[in-house]
Design a protein around this motif. Structure first.
Motif, PDB file in Angstrom:
ATOM      1  N   LEU A  21       0.821  -1.207   0.000  1.00  0.00           N
ATOM      2  CA  LEU A  21       0.000   0.000   0.000  1.00  0.00           C
ATOM      3  C   LEU A  21       0.859   1.262   0.000  1.00  0.00           C
ATOM      4  O   LEU A  21       0.639   2.186  -0.787  1.00  0.00           O
ATOM      5  CB  LEU A  21      -0.926  -0.013   1.216  1.00  0.00           C
ATOM      6  CG  LEU A  21      -1.818   1.199   1.452  1.00  0.00           C
ATOM      7  CD1 LEU A  21      -2.773   1.410   0.297  1.00  0.00           C
ATOM      8  CD2 LEU A  21      -2.581   1.062   2.750  1.00  0.00           C
ATOM      9  N   LEU A  22       1.857   1.292   0.874  1.00  0.00           N
ATOM     10  CA  LEU A  22       2.723   2.463   0.972  1.00  0.00           C
ATOM     11  C   LEU A  22       3.565   2.640  -0.279  1.00  0.00           C
ATOM     12  O   LEU A  22       3.812   3.773  -0.718  1.00  0.00           O
ATOM     13  CB  LEU A  22       3.624   2.348   2.211  1.00  0.00           C
ATOM     14  CG  LEU A  22       2.905   2.425   3.561  1.00  0.00           C
ATOM     15  CD1 LEU A  22       3.891   2.241   4.706  1.00  0.00           C
ATOM     16  CD2 LEU A  22       2.172   3.751   3.710  1.00  0.00           C
ATOM     17  N   PHE A  23       4.011   1.539  -0.879  1.00  0.00           N
ATOM     18  CA  PHE A  23       4.782   1.612  -2.121  1.00  0.00           C
ATOM     19  C   PHE A  23       3.957   2.258  -3.230  1.00  0.00           C
ATOM     20  O   PHE A  23       4.439   3.136  -3.963  1.00  0.00           O
ATOM     21  CB  PHE A  23       5.234   0.212  -2.542  1.00  0.00           C
ATOM     22  CG  PHE A  23       6.027   0.184  -3.821  1.00  0.00           C
ATOM     23  CD1 PHE A  23       7.313   0.695  -3.868  1.00  0.00           C
ATOM     24  CD2 PHE A  23       5.480  -0.354  -4.979  1.00  0.00           C
ATOM     25  CE1 PHE A  23       8.041   0.671  -5.045  1.00  0.00           C
ATOM     26  CE2 PHE A  23       6.196  -0.374  -6.161  1.00  0.00           C
ATOM     27  CZ  PHE A  23       7.491   0.133  -6.198  1.00  0.00           C
ATOM     28  N   GLY A  24       2.697   1.837  -3.349  1.00  0.00           N
ATOM     29  CA  GLY A  24       1.813   2.435  -4.346  1.00  0.00           C
ATOM     30  C   GLY A  24       1.553   3.902  -4.067  1.00  0.00           C
ATOM     31  O   GLY A  24       1.547   4.735  -4.983  1.00  0.00           O
ATOM     32  N   LEU A  25       1.353   4.242  -2.788  1.00  0.00           N
ATOM     33  CA  LEU A  25       1.102   5.634  -2.421  1.00  0.00           C
ATOM     34  C   LEU A  25       2.301   6.523  -2.730  1.00  0.00           C
ATOM     35  O   LEU A  25       2.138   7.676  -3.150  1.00  0.00           O
ATOM     36  CB  LEU A  25       0.751   5.725  -0.930  1.00  0.00           C
ATOM     37  CG  LEU A  25      -0.638   5.213  -0.526  1.00  0.00           C
ATOM     38  CD1 LEU A  25      -0.769   5.205   0.996  1.00  0.00           C
ATOM     39  CD2 LEU A  25      -1.740   6.069  -1.141  1.00  0.00           C
ATOM     40  N   VAL A  26       3.514   6.006  -2.531  1.00  0.00           N
ATOM     41  CA  VAL A  26       4.721   6.786  -2.817  1.00  0.00           C
ATOM     42  C   VAL A  26       4.809   7.119  -4.306  1.00  0.00           C
ATOM     43  O   VAL A  26       5.117   8.255  -4.689  1.00  0.00           O
ATOM     44  CB  VAL A  26       5.985   6.011  -2.360  1.00  0.00           C
ATOM     45  CG1 VAL A  26       7.252   6.653  -2.936  1.00  0.00           C
ATOM     46  CG2 VAL A  26       6.060   5.986  -0.843  1.00  0.00           C
ATOM     47  N   ILE A  27       4.530   6.133  -5.158  1.00  0.00           N
ATOM     48  CA  ILE A  27       4.581   6.369  -6.605  1.00  0.00           C
ATOM     49  C   ILE A  27       3.526   7.384  -7.018  1.00  0.00           C
ATOM     50  O   ILE A  27       3.795   8.326  -7.784  1.00  0.00           O
ATOM     51  CB  ILE A  27       4.377   5.053  -7.380  1.00  0.00           C
ATOM     52  CG1 ILE A  27       5.540   4.096  -7.113  1.00  0.00           C
ATOM     53  CG2 ILE A  27       4.254   5.324  -8.881  1.00  0.00           C
ATOM     54  CD1 ILE A  27       5.374   2.742  -7.754  1.00  0.00           C
ATOM     55  N   VAL A  28       2.311   7.232  -6.497  1.00  0.00           N
ATOM     56  CA  VAL A  28       1.234   8.162  -6.840  1.00  0.00           C
ATOM     57  C   VAL A  28       1.570   9.570  -6.379  1.00  0.00           C
ATOM     58  O   VAL A  28       1.396  10.551  -7.119  1.00  0.00           O
ATOM     59  CB  VAL A  28      -0.104   7.695  -6.225  1.00  0.00           C
ATOM     60  CG1 VAL A  28      -1.176   8.756  -6.388  1.00  0.00           C
ATOM     61  CG2 VAL A  28      -0.555   6.388  -6.868  1.00  0.00           C
ATOM     62  N   LEU A  29       2.072   9.679  -5.161  1.00  0.00           N
ATOM     63  CA  LEU A  29       2.441  10.992  -4.631  1.00  0.00           C
ATOM     64  C   LEU A  29       3.558  11.622  -5.459  1.00  0.00           C
ATOM     65  O   LEU A  29       3.541  12.836  -5.717  1.00  0.00           O
ATOM     66  CB  LEU A  29       2.884  10.863  -3.166  1.00  0.00           C
ATOM     67  CG  LEU A  29       3.278  12.173  -2.455  1.00  0.00           C
ATOM     68  CD1 LEU A  29       2.103  13.143  -2.425  1.00  0.00           C
ATOM     69  CD2 LEU A  29       3.764  11.880  -1.040  1.00  0.00           C
ATOM     70  N   ALA A  30       4.530  10.806  -5.889  1.00  0.00           N
ATOM     71  CA  ALA A  30       5.632  11.317  -6.701  1.00  0.00           C
ATOM     72  C   ALA A  30       5.124  11.871  -8.035  1.00  0.00           C
ATOM     73  O   ALA A  30       5.569  12.938  -8.488  1.00  0.00           O
ATOM     74  CB  ALA A  30       6.655  10.206  -6.953  1.00  0.00           C
ATOM     75  N   VAL A  31       4.182  11.167  -8.659  1.00  0.00           N
ATOM     76  CA  VAL A  31       3.629  11.635  -9.936  1.00  0.00           C
ATOM     77  C   VAL A  31       2.808  12.906  -9.737  1.00  0.00           C
ATOM     78  O   VAL A  31       2.865  13.837 -10.555  1.00  0.00           O
ATOM     79  CB  VAL A  31       2.766  10.532 -10.593  1.00  0.00           C
ATOM     80  CG1 VAL A  31       2.075  11.050 -11.854  1.00  0.00           C
ATOM     81  CG2 VAL A  31       3.623   9.322 -10.934  1.00  0.00           C
TER      82      VAL A  31
END
Length: 282
Positions: A21-31
């Motif tokens: 979950l956190l890995f996905g959130l990091v990518i989304v936040l980065a974009v």
């Protein structure tokens, strides 16, 4: 406020799948941050042509240049704005239509339920991408028209989920208790049923966004989203594809990676949240 609290607790509590979950959130936040700060991050004007065409990745052009000499990295950065704009407008539109209709259909039942179910099942029977292509062709190429086309496709997804959950919740004791104390139908739906649907809606939201990213990329690849020279990941993929066999791999690789990473991030978030729901119902 109660709805926001439920969603926040559901996301950040320590349960299996938290790393995914956190890995996905990091990518989304980065974009998202890349889209917000695009003018500061992109080293070049994404639409400006130059004589330095087909330049491979280097210190001067991190992701190379395309046939017009446009910097691929700058187009990736600015293209994130178009992708996020189209996908989130489409998702918000489909949610704002599908969720209320699903609540009404599941709560009231009868002729309303049968009529809405027939309409939504008719839409759902068409392949999503084909239906989006047809609507996009009719409306014409533009980001907002693409968002409308994609939103139309995903309205039945939210409708069917909310309707099914509402059918099971409206007979629960807490709903019966609300009726007994004189709560109105609208109050029951908004204050008692909808907050209990929040985790499931969140899962469907993330998974539908992942699917919508791929749909937007497909429409852009077919030339049905943006018009040149607007940067867009799917459009850049289309423009670079004919030159792939000539050795200009970066024209396809970087837009493709951007699409894959963002779609994968939302899919990971959706899968992690879905796992939490399944664990909570055991």
């Amino acid at each position: 406020m109660e709805l926001i609290t439920k969603v926040s607790h559901f996301i950040f509590e320590k349960k299996p799948g938290r790393g995914m979950l956190l890995f996905g959130l990091v990518i989304v936040l980065a974009v998202i941050l890349m889209a917000i700060f695009a003018p500061l991050i992109a080293p070049y004007d994404p639409t400006a042509s130059s004589s330095d065409s087909f330049a491979p990745p280097s210190s001067q052009h991190l992701m190379g240049t395309n046939r017009l000499g446009q910097d691929v990295f700058s187009r990736i950065v600015w293209g994130s704005r178009v992708v996020l704009y189209v996908v989130f407008i489409a998702t918000m539109l489909s949610m704002s239509i599908g969720i209320p209709l699903g609540l009404i259909s599941g709560y009231y039942g009868g002729k309303i339920d049968r009529g809405l179910s027939v309409i939504m099942d008719s839409i759902y029977a068409f392949p999503a991408l084909i239906l989006a292509i047809v609507i996009a062709v009719v409306l014409g190429p533009s980001p907002i028209n693409t968002a409308v086309a994609i939103s139309f496709v995903y309205v039945p997804t939210y409708f069917r989920m909310v309707r099914g959950q509402t059918l099971s919740l409206k007979g629960q004791l807490f709903v019966e208790a609300a009726r007994a104390v004189g709560a109105k139908h609208r109050e029951i739906m908004s204050k008692y049923i909808l907050p209990n649907l929040a985790p499931t809606i969140l899962v469907v939201f993330t998974l539908s966004v992942a699917d919508a990213i791929l749909t937007e990329a497909g429409l852009s690849f077919l030339g049905l989203s943006v018009t040149p020279p607007t940067p867009d990941w799917g459009y850049d993929l289309r423009v670079g594809q004919p030159f792939l066999l000539d050795g200009y791999w970066w024209l396809v690789f970087f837009p493709g990676i951007a699409i894959m990473l963002l779609a994968m991030a939302f899919a990971l978030i959706g899968e992690a949240l879905s796992e939490r729901i399944s664990l909570g119902t055991r």
